[in-house]
Scaffold this motif. Structure first.
Motif, short mmCIF file in Angstrom:
data_model
loop_
_atom_site.label_atom_id
_atom_site.label_comp_id
_atom_site.label_asym_id
_atom_site.label_seq_id
_atom_site.Cartn_x
_atom_site.Cartn_y
_atom_site.Cartn_z
N SER A 280 0.81 -1.21 0.00
CA SER A 280 0.00 0.00 0.00
C SER A 280 0.85 1.26 0.00
O SER A 280 0.40 2.33 -0.44
CB SER A 280 -0.92 0.02 1.23
OG SER A 280 -0.16 0.25 2.41
N GLY A 281 2.09 1.16 0.52
CA GLY A 281 2.94 2.32 0.71
C GLY A 281 2.82 2.94 2.09
O GLY A 281 3.48 3.93 2.39
N GLU A 282 2.00 2.34 2.94
CA GLU A 282 1.73 2.92 4.25
C GLU A 282 2.82 2.65 5.27
O GLU A 282 2.95 3.37 6.25
CB GLU A 282 0.40 2.38 4.78
CG GLU A 282 -0.06 3.01 6.08
CD GLU A 282 -1.45 2.58 6.48
OE1 GLU A 282 -1.84 2.85 7.63
OE2 GLU A 282 -2.16 1.97 5.65
N ARG A 283 3.64 1.64 5.02
CA ARG A 283 4.69 1.29 5.98
C ARG A 283 6.03 1.18 5.28
O ARG A 283 6.12 0.65 4.17
CB ARG A 283 4.36 -0.02 6.70
CG ARG A 283 3.22 0.12 7.71
CD ARG A 283 2.94 -1.18 8.44
NE ARG A 283 2.41 -2.20 7.55
CZ ARG A 283 1.12 -2.29 7.20
NH1 ARG A 283 0.25 -1.42 7.68
NH2 ARG A 283 0.71 -3.24 6.39
N ALA A 284 7.07 1.67 5.96
CA ALA A 284 8.45 1.60 5.46
C ALA A 284 9.29 0.87 6.50
O ALA A 284 9.17 1.11 7.70
CB ALA A 284 9.01 2.99 5.21
N GLU A 285 10.15 -0.01 6.02
CA GLU A 285 10.99 -0.80 6.91
C GLU A 285 12.44 -0.73 6.45
O GLU A 285 12.75 -1.05 5.30
CB GLU A 285 10.52 -2.26 6.94
CG GLU A 285 11.36 -3.15 7.84
CD GLU A 285 10.95 -4.61 7.78
OE1 GLU A 285 11.62 -5.43 8.44
OE2 GLU A 285 9.99 -4.93 7.05
N PHE A 286 13.33 -0.32 7.35
CA PHE A 286 14.76 -0.28 7.04
C PHE A 286 15.28 -1.70 6.79
O PHE A 286 15.02 -2.61 7.58
CB PHE A 286 15.53 0.35 8.20
CG PHE A 286 17.03 0.37 8.00
CD1 PHE A 286 17.63 1.37 7.25
CD2 PHE A 286 17.83 -0.62 8.55
CE1 PHE A 286 19.00 1.38 7.06
CE2 PHE A 286 19.20 -0.61 8.37
CZ PHE A 286 19.78 0.39 7.63
N ARG A 287 15.99 -1.88 5.68
CA ARG A 287 16.54 -3.18 5.35
C ARG A 287 18.05 -3.23 5.47
O ARG A 287 18.61 -4.12 6.08
CB ARG A 287 16.12 -3.58 3.93
CG ARG A 287 14.63 -3.92 3.81
CD ARG A 287 14.29 -5.19 4.57
NE ARG A 287 12.86 -5.50 4.57
CZ ARG A 287 12.22 -6.12 3.59
NH1 ARG A 287 12.88 -6.49 2.49
NH2 ARG A 287 10.94 -6.37 3.69
N THR A 288 18.74 -2.26 4.88
CA THR A 288 20.20 -2.26 4.93
C THR A 288 20.70 -0.90 4.50
O THR A 288 19.93 -0.02 4.10
CB THR A 288 20.79 -3.35 4.01
OG1 THR A 288 22.19 -3.49 4.25
CG2 THR A 288 20.57 -3.02 2.53
N ALA A 289 22.01 -0.70 4.61
CA ALA A 289 22.66 0.52 4.14
C ALA A 289 23.93 0.13 3.42
O ALA A 289 24.63 -0.80 3.84
CB ALA A 289 22.96 1.47 5.29
#
Length: 348
Positions: A280-289
């Motif tokens: 949906s685009g409502e949630r963002a989750e950090f995966r890596t850098a």
């Protein structure tokens, strides 16, 4: 990850700080197979052209100086050519600009204001017709003693513009008069005090916006309602790993054309954060850098194919490009080109 045919002819333009040894605005050819940039020329006709916006054959650039101006350039030739005289923004330190409704809008950091300038039929600029001045401050006294508009851009729906203010910890929503370019304050969304919002990017659906904070390494996810012109904060996500030592100063955020991933440049850490977005685009989750390929990444940009990411690394003086893994969104370094004091990259 969406985008146009990678083999379509593409050019790139790089802004840089002439006061720090930059060459001004650089023009470059883009290899359609590798994404490599080959600089073809440059102009230093405008001091410190730190941010650029392209509209067809015309490139617009702010001059991030005390007596801020914005200038137009014809880019049909090998080297950008000034198109008319630079126009005053009636403000100081413009850091961002966007084209909307036949006008150029600028965000003026030092004076905490947003300016509207009309575009003439030949692409040149007329005198400023509107200046909207922000108010407010924040708890980080050395950076937030007053308003500091850092970005302005048209919002999905076509009738409004949003301005991100680092000093006031807020996003101001303006009603945009498509006939005159006049900006009428429509609302203001307060964000977490001390976060110092710098830039935002919209989800391809137009229903969500992601505000990148400079003074706290976080991303604020917001819902955007184009009908009512309201921006509603929903939550935050990290843009650095928990073990990051800092200090971290996020600078730019871009969203994949298919809405699956989001990337954020983080200065200090000198990384590019990869965040996954839910369907949906409502949630963002950090995966890596990953390493940005240089030092002090001031800007990020996707090429028109949506398959490559470019970082303007200001302090190492280069633009580095990355191939994007279509499954994970992770950038893999593919090359770089020298660009002293690089501040911005745009494609067209």
């Amino acid at each position: 990850m969406g985008g146009t045919d990678a083999r379509e002819p593409v050019r790139a333009f790089i802004g840089s700080f002439t006061s720090a040894g930059g060459r001004g605005i650089l023009a470059a050819d883009v290899d359609p197979d590798t994404g490599a940039l080959t600089v073809t020329g440059a102009t230093d006709a405008l001091p410190d052209p730190s941010y650029l916006a392209l509209a067809g054959p015309v490139l617009y650039a702010v001059s991030e100086t005390e007596e801020g101006v914005v200038a137009a350039f014809d880019v049909t030739g090998a080297v950008p050519r000034p198109l008319g005289a630079p126009a005053s923004v009636r403000g100081a330190g413009p850091t961002h600009l966007a084209v909307a409704a036949g006008h150029v809008l600028t965000a003026n950091y030092t004076s905490g204001s947003v300016t509207t300038l009309p575009i003439a039929a030949d692409g040149s600029l007329g005198a400023a017709t509107d200046v909207a001045r922000h108010e407010g401050s924040g708890p980080v006294t050395d950076r937030q003693s007053g308003p500091h508009a850092h970005q302005v851009l048209p919002a999905p729906g076509g009738r409004r513009a949003v301005a991100v203010d680092l000093g006031a910890d807020s996003v101001t929503i303006y009603a945009l008069d498509v006939a005159t370019g006049a900006l009428r304050p429509h609302g203001e969304t307060a964000l977490k005090p001390g976060t110092g919002p710098r830039h935002l990017a919209f989800h391809p659906s137009g229903a969500y916006a992601y505000v990148l904070n400079e003074l706290e390494p976080t991303l604020t996810v917001c819902r955007w309602d184009a009908g009512t012109g309201t921006l509603e904060p929903l939550g935050e996500a990290a843009v650095v790993p928990a073990e990051a030592g800092g200090p971290s100063y996020p600078s730019e955020v871009v969203v994949a054309p298919d809405g699956r991933f989001l990337w954020a440049a983080v200065r200090g850490d000198d990384t590019i954060a990869v965040l996954a977005l839910d369907p949906s685009g409502e949630r963002a989750e950090f995966r890596t850098a990953v390493d940005c390929g240089g030092r002090w990444p001031r800007d990020l940009a996707l090429d028109p194919s949506g398959r490559r990411l470019y970082a303007a690394n200001e302090r190492s003086g280069d633009v580095t490009w990355f191939d994007l893994d279509p499954e994970t969104g992770v950038p893999h370094r593919a090359g770089s080109v020298d660009a002293p004091a690089a501040s911005c990259v745009v494609f067209g």
